[in-house]
Design a protein around this motif. Sequence first.
Motif, PDB file in Angstrom:
ATOM      1  N   GLU A  12      -2.212  -8.660   0.747  1.00 13.65           N
ATOM      2  CA  GLU A  12      -3.232  -7.623   0.624  1.00 13.65           C
ATOM      3  C   GLU A  12      -3.171  -7.030  -0.777  1.00 13.65           C
ATOM      4  O   GLU A  12      -2.156  -6.466  -1.178  1.00 13.65           O
ATOM      5  CB  GLU A  12      -3.016  -6.535   1.682  1.00 13.65           C
ATOM      6  CG  GLU A  12      -3.841  -5.275   1.512  1.00 13.65           C
ATOM      7  CD  GLU A  12      -5.334  -5.511   1.459  1.00 13.65           C
ATOM      8  OE1 GLU A  12      -5.972  -5.011   0.510  1.00 13.65           O
ATOM      9  OE2 GLU A  12      -5.864  -6.191   2.362  1.00 13.65           O
ATOM     10  N   THR A  13      -4.258  -7.172  -1.510  1.00 15.93           N
ATOM     11  CA  THR A  13      -4.341  -6.749  -2.906  1.00 15.93           C
ATOM     12  C   THR A  13      -3.906  -5.303  -3.107  1.00 15.93           C
ATOM     13  O   THR A  13      -3.032  -5.020  -3.936  1.00 15.93           O
ATOM     14  CB  THR A  13      -5.790  -6.919  -3.425  1.00 15.93           C
ATOM     15  OG1 THR A  13      -6.294  -8.186  -3.029  1.00 15.93           O
ATOM     16  CG2 THR A  13      -5.849  -6.784  -4.927  1.00 15.93           C
ATOM     17  N   LEU A  14      -4.518  -4.382  -2.369  1.00 14.04           N
ATOM     18  CA  LEU A  14      -4.215  -2.955  -2.527  1.00 14.04           C
ATOM     19  C   LEU A  14      -2.740  -2.645  -2.310  1.00 14.04           C
ATOM     20  O   LEU A  14      -2.153  -1.841  -3.035  1.00 14.04           O
ATOM     21  CB  LEU A  14      -5.023  -2.119  -1.525  1.00 14.04           C
ATOM     22  CG  LEU A  14      -6.450  -1.789  -1.870  1.00 14.04           C
ATOM     23  CD1 LEU A  14      -7.127  -1.086  -0.698  1.00 14.04           C
ATOM     24  CD2 LEU A  14      -6.508  -0.900  -3.102  1.00 14.04           C
ATOM     25  N   GLU A  15      -2.158  -3.239  -1.300  1.00 11.87           N
ATOM     26  CA  GLU A  15      -0.785  -2.894  -0.916  1.00 11.87           C
ATOM     27  C   GLU A  15       0.253  -3.347  -1.928  1.00 11.87           C
ATOM     28  O   GLU A  15       1.280  -2.696  -2.093  1.00 11.87           O
ATOM     29  CB  GLU A  15      -0.482  -3.478   0.466  1.00 11.87           C
ATOM     30  CG  GLU A  15      -1.357  -2.874   1.537  1.00 11.87           C
ATOM     31  CD  GLU A  15      -1.384  -3.654   2.818  1.00 11.87           C
ATOM     32  OE1 GLU A  15      -2.086  -3.195   3.739  1.00 11.87           O
ATOM     33  OE2 GLU A  15      -0.740  -4.716   2.931  1.00 11.87           O
ATOM     34  N   THR A  18      -1.185  -1.706  -5.930  1.00 14.07           N
ATOM     35  CA  THR A  18      -1.110  -0.251  -6.044  1.00 14.07           C
ATOM     36  C   THR A  18       0.320   0.169  -6.351  1.00 14.07           C
ATOM     37  O   THR A  18       0.560   1.039  -7.189  1.00 14.07           O
ATOM     38  CB  THR A  18      -1.611   0.435  -4.752  1.00 14.07           C
ATOM     39  OG1 THR A  18      -2.974   0.055  -4.536  1.00 14.07           O
ATOM     40  CG2 THR A  18      -1.508   1.949  -4.849  1.00 14.07           C
ATOM     41  N   ASP A  21       0.978  -0.752  -9.988  1.00 19.34           N
ATOM     42  CA  ASP A  21       0.259   0.155 -10.870  1.00 19.34           C
ATOM     43  C   ASP A  21       0.962   1.513 -10.977  1.00 19.34           C
ATOM     44  O   ASP A  21       1.230   2.005 -12.079  1.00 19.34           O
ATOM     45  CB  ASP A  21      -1.172   0.334 -10.358  1.00 19.34           C
ATOM     46  CG  ASP A  21      -1.989   1.272 -11.225  1.00 19.34           C
ATOM     47  OD1 ASP A  21      -1.871   2.504 -11.038  1.00 19.34           O
ATOM     48  OD2 ASP A  21      -2.744   0.793 -12.091  1.00 19.34           O
ATOM     49  N   THR A  42      -4.698 -13.623  -3.326  1.00 23.11           N
ATOM     50  CA  THR A  42      -4.691 -12.529  -2.362  1.00 23.11           C
ATOM     51  C   THR A  42      -5.520 -12.897  -1.138  1.00 23.11           C
ATOM     52  O   THR A  42      -6.221 -13.913  -1.126  1.00 23.11           O
ATOM     53  CB  THR A  42      -5.264 -11.232  -2.981  1.00 23.11           C
ATOM     54  OG1 THR A  42      -6.683 -11.362  -3.102  1.00 23.11           O
ATOM     55  CG2 THR A  42      -4.643 -10.923  -4.331  1.00 23.11           C
ATOM     56  N   CYS A 101       1.860  -2.479   6.148  1.00 19.82           N
ATOM     57  CA  CYS A 101       0.842  -3.189   6.926  1.00 19.82           C
ATOM     58  C   CYS A 101       1.521  -4.181   7.878  1.00 19.82           C
ATOM     59  O   CYS A 101       2.291  -3.779   8.737  1.00 19.82           O
ATOM     60  CB  CYS A 101      -0.155  -3.858   5.985  1.00 19.82           C
ATOM     61  SG  CYS A 101      -1.671  -4.448   6.759  1.00 19.82           S
ATOM     62  N   PRO A 150      -3.710  -0.691   4.467  1.00 19.80           N
ATOM     63  CA  PRO A 150      -4.288  -0.502   3.140  1.00 19.80           C
ATOM     64  C   PRO A 150      -4.505   0.965   2.763  1.00 19.80           C
ATOM     65  O   PRO A 150      -4.286   1.345   1.612  1.00 19.80           O
ATOM     66  CB  PRO A 150      -5.618  -1.258   3.212  1.00 19.80           C
ATOM     67  CG  PRO A 150      -5.384  -2.316   4.245  1.00 19.80           C
ATOM     68  CD  PRO A 150      -4.468  -1.676   5.257  1.00 19.80           C
ATOM     69  N   ALA A 153      -1.600   2.643   0.999  1.00 23.24           N
ATOM     70  CA  ALA A 153      -1.068   2.044  -0.232  1.00 23.24           C
ATOM     71  C   ALA A 153      -0.634   3.082  -1.264  1.00 23.24           C
ATOM     72  O   ALA A 153       0.453   2.980  -1.833  1.00 23.24           O
ATOM     73  CB  ALA A 153      -2.085   1.069  -0.837  1.00 23.24           C
ATOM     74  N   ILE A 154      -1.458   4.091  -1.502  1.00 25.17           N
ATOM     75  CA  ILE A 154      -1.100   5.099  -2.505  1.00 25.17           C
ATOM     76  C   ILE A 154       0.062   5.973  -2.015  1.00 25.17           C
ATOM     77  O   ILE A 154       1.056   6.117  -2.732  1.00 25.17           O
ATOM     78  CB  ILE A 154      -2.328   5.920  -2.950  1.00 25.17           C
ATOM     79  CG1 ILE A 154      -3.292   5.019  -3.737  1.00 25.17           C
ATOM     80  CG2 ILE A 154      -1.906   7.116  -3.804  1.00 25.17           C
ATOM     81  CD1 ILE A 154      -4.600   5.702  -4.139  1.00 25.17           C
TER      82      ILE A 154
END
Length: 179
Positions: A12-15, A18, A21, A42, A101, A150, A153-154
């Motif tokens: 999962e891209t976001l997980e 993030t 980043d 992904t 997740c 997701p 994630a933040i």
Amino acid sequence: MKVAILLANGFETLEALTVVDILRRAEVECHTFALEGEEVKTSHNIIVKADKNIMDKELKNYDFLVLPGGMPGAKNLRDSERVIELVKEFNAKDKWICAICAGPIALGEAGITEGKNMTCYPGFEDQIGNSNYKEDLVVVDGKMITGKGPAAAIPFAFEILSVISKDKAESIKSGMLFK
């Protein structure tokens, strides 16, 4: 502190990104490790070039192991002997293990979740071992951090950063307008 994020095809891209980043904004040493090759796709068909490979011996020198979810990424992590070996090793050395997740299914497979408070994506509760499932977005128990999905994630990334530096976490939250 050094953070290793494991990337399997279908993550999962976001997980995953993030976490990368936010940690890199805080100047934390953070690297992505591919299960095979350099490029990882992904779950939404985005190609990411990993920093390193999971067979890299230096991975054992990291303080945090992060397993993102996504399908079939989480299953690919769970089904990797190397990943399970790393999870067990990090656990035995009392290092931080973080999964979000469906990622916690690898922790269940490794047999390290007994009696732990944790969360995961709904529908995977029966694959995270004999743990105490919680509905919260992020759950911390000892040196294990789990995230629900997701949307977590933040907060999941900031929980990891808070362990490393509460001051940096607060500063980055402020800069990102995260309340």
